[in-house]
Design a protein around this motif. Structure first.
Motif, short mmCIF file in Angstrom:
data_model
loop_
_atom_site.label_atom_id
_atom_site.label_comp_id
_atom_site.label_asym_id
_atom_site.label_seq_id
_atom_site.Cartn_x
_atom_site.Cartn_y
_atom_site.Cartn_z
N CYS A 87 0.79 -1.16 0.06
CA CYS A 87 0.03 0.00 -0.08
C CYS A 87 0.86 1.47 0.12
O CYS A 87 1.57 1.44 0.90
CB CYS A 87 -1.19 0.02 1.28
SG CYS A 87 -2.15 -1.36 1.37
N ASP A 92 -3.20 4.30 -1.64
CA ASP A 92 -3.78 3.09 -1.61
C ASP A 92 -4.69 2.91 -0.45
O ASP A 92 -4.43 3.41 0.56
CB ASP A 92 -2.99 1.91 -1.89
CG ASP A 92 -2.07 1.94 -3.30
OD1 ASP A 92 -2.88 2.33 -4.09
OD2 ASP A 92 -1.13 1.49 -3.09
N LYS A 93 -5.62 2.03 -0.34
CA LYS A 93 -6.56 1.68 0.60
C LYS A 93 -6.60 0.18 0.91
O LYS A 93 -6.09 -0.65 0.20
CB LYS A 93 -8.02 2.15 0.13
CG LYS A 93 -8.19 3.63 -0.11
CD LYS A 93 -9.69 3.77 -0.43
CE LYS A 93 -10.01 5.20 -0.95
NZ LYS A 93 -10.62 5.01 -2.21
N ALA A 108 -2.98 0.46 9.64
CA ALA A 108 -3.10 1.30 8.57
C ALA A 108 -2.96 2.65 8.90
O ALA A 108 -2.31 3.15 8.08
CB ALA A 108 -4.71 0.74 8.12
N ILE A 113 -2.47 4.77 5.67
CA ILE A 113 -3.44 3.96 4.44
C ILE A 113 -4.92 4.09 5.03
O ILE A 113 -5.36 3.77 6.23
CB ILE A 113 -3.15 2.37 4.59
CG1 ILE A 113 -1.64 2.13 3.95
CG2 ILE A 113 -4.02 1.79 3.55
CD1 ILE A 113 -1.18 2.88 2.91
N ALA A 114 -5.92 4.35 4.05
CA ALA A 114 -7.31 4.43 4.61
C ALA A 114 -7.81 3.09 4.76
O ALA A 114 -7.64 2.18 3.78
CB ALA A 114 -7.99 5.21 3.55
N LEU A 115 -8.59 2.61 5.83
CA LEU A 115 -9.03 1.35 5.97
C LEU A 115 -10.44 1.51 5.97
O LEU A 115 -11.06 1.87 6.77
CB LEU A 115 -8.46 0.65 7.18
CG LEU A 115 -9.04 -0.91 7.55
CD1 LEU A 115 -8.34 -1.66 6.63
CD2 LEU A 115 -8.63 -1.46 8.96
N LEU A 116 -11.10 1.01 4.90
CA LEU A 116 -12.56 0.72 4.93
C LEU A 116 -13.09 -0.30 5.75
O LEU A 116 -12.63 -1.38 5.65
CB LEU A 116 -12.98 0.72 3.27
CG LEU A 116 -12.34 1.60 2.29
CD1 LEU A 116 -12.81 1.35 1.15
CD2 LEU A 116 -12.54 3.08 2.58
N TYR A 134 -17.06 -3.50 -3.61
CA TYR A 134 -15.62 -2.98 -3.30
C TYR A 134 -14.59 -3.82 -4.08
O TYR A 134 -13.52 -3.61 -4.22
CB TYR A 134 -15.46 -3.20 -1.95
CG TYR A 134 -16.22 -1.97 -1.28
CD1 TYR A 134 -15.64 -0.64 -0.93
CD2 TYR A 134 -17.55 -2.04 -0.32
CE1 TYR A 134 -16.37 0.20 -0.21
CE2 TYR A 134 -18.27 -1.31 0.08
CZ TYR A 134 -17.59 -0.04 0.30
OH TYR A 134 -18.21 0.96 0.90
N SER A 139 -8.20 0.91 -6.02
CA SER A 139 -7.41 1.66 -5.19
C SER A 139 -7.35 0.72 -3.97
O SER A 139 -6.30 1.04 -2.82
CB SER A 139 -7.80 2.80 -4.57
OG SER A 139 -9.21 2.88 -4.13
N ILE A 140 -8.16 -0.45 -3.66
CA ILE A 140 -7.95 -1.15 -2.52
C ILE A 140 -6.78 -2.33 -2.98
O ILE A 140 -7.18 -3.30 -3.73
CB ILE A 140 -9.39 -1.77 -2.17
CG1 ILE A 140 -10.49 -0.68 -1.89
CG2 ILE A 140 -9.31 -3.03 -0.97
CD1 ILE A 140 -11.74 -1.37 -1.65
#
Ligand SMILES: *Cc1c(COP(=O)(O)O)cnc(C)c1O
Length: 342
Positions: A87, A92-93, A108, A113-116, A134, A139-140
């Motif tokens: 990432c 990136d996610k 994260a 890093i964005a964590l959904l 998703y 981007s994930i």
């Protein structure tokens, strides 16, 4: 087959890894004047950077190749390195589910890093209608699946996991920290079918070595080669490697303890069910029970006052407390305390 190199951060592809003294000369015999070690003592030499003996034991036990194994300083390192390999910070996610293990979120954040987080359904299983969109998001780069899940205790649905594996072009990490306690088998065999799958296990729970900090990743050898490239050269101490090897060789004691814990878990569950303050016990494939009570904050605080420490999960799952299975005596003290609550 997924092209792993397309998912790896470009700076990691380019990275020139550190070459340790033991990378450059690797034999047990000789006079070693190459690593600035102290010639005196018993822990004076650097440990094996690739933990070959431990990996051989694991390879035999799990029926995988030694080059499909990475040994980390706890699963924490397996998780952190995944972010660092795959990432790009701020770009990136990653994706996981809630409620789940808190370290994915912390790791994260540390790596920017964005964590959904997709909520699990009321049985703590995937809601595939929510998950599916998703899987095409470029981007994930990482999906974390905790199975058995912490704090709920359940195994995640295998066909849903395979759906994710078949439809996602990033890396899927299945955290099997509690798999030894589960009724179903590990998904480790799937690493030969899916080259984007990482199975994470640990010596911290069923093997009783939380203090040693030994976590393992099983994956296709290309992913493992990136883990080896990025890891600190001597990431697992000699003491920890020896402790893990000893535990593996002493398999019967592992099995005996496991049997006792599972028996105690059943007993603990039955005893808890008899209490009016327990509203629900969630099905568990782990060495802990998530229980719903009438007032989690109150019961948690009461137990602390009796020097019995549980995990208050009220913020993650309303009015729930997570209880690890202890010894027969410890569990009995918990039940006695709960019976005497005012
Ligand atoms: C306890 C636990 C681990 C273990 O972490 P280590 O760093 O190996 O001690 C990993 N994942 C989950 C979900 C856990 O609950």
């Amino acid at each position: 087959m997924i092209n792993i190199k397309n998912i790896v951060r470009p700076n990691i592809i380019e990275l020139q890894p550190y070459s340790s003294a033991r990378d450059e000369f690797n034999s047990k015999d000789g006079i070693f004047l190459d690593a600035n070690e102290n010639p005196f003592g018993s822990l004076n030499r650097y440990p094996d950077p690739y933990q070959k003996e431990l990996k051989q034991e694991l390879a035999n036990k799990k029926e995988v190749d030694t080059n499909a194994i990475f040994v980390g300083n706890g699963s924490d390192e397996v998780i952190d390195l995944a972010f660092r390999i795959f990432c790009r910070p701020g770009i990136d996610k990653a994706l996981t589910f809630s409620p789940t293990y808190g370290m994915y979120d912390v790791s994260a954040s540390i790596n920017n890093i964005a964590l959904l987080k997709i909520p699990l359904n009321k049985d703590f299983q995937f809601d595939m209608n929510m998950v599916s969109p998703y899987l095409n998001d470029k981007s994930i780069k990482l999906i974390f699946i905790c199975s058995p899940n912490n704090p709920s205790g359940n195994l995640m649905d295998k066909s849903d996991i395979e759906f994710i594996l078949n439809n996602f072009n990033g890396i899927v990490i299945i955290d099997e920290a509690y798999i030894d306690f589960a009724e179903k088998e590990s998904l480790i065999n799937l690493i030969s079918k899916y080259n984007n799958l990482v199975i994470s296990q640990t010596f911290s729970k069923a093997w009783g070595l939380a203090a040693a900090r030994v976590g393992i990743a099983y994956a296709n050898k290309e992913i493992i080669s990136f883990y080896n490239k990025v890891k600190p050269p001597y990431n697992v101490s000699e003491l920890s490697q020896k402790a893990a090897i000893k535990a593996l060789k002493n398999y019967s004691s592992y099995q005996e303890n496991l049997k006792i814990i599972l028996k105690e878990k059943k007993q603990l569950k039955n005893n808890l069910l008899e209490l009016d303050l327990v509203k629900k016990i969630y099905p568990s494939d782990a060495n802990f029970l998530l229980i719903e009570v009438d007032n989690a904050d109150k019961i948690y605080t009461f137990l602390v006052s009796k020097q019995i420490i549980t995990r208050n999960r009220n913020k993650q799952v309303s009015n729930c407390i997570r209880i690890s299975v202890g010894t027969s005596e410890e569990n009995q003290k918990l039940i006695t305390a709960l019976k005497n609550i005012l």
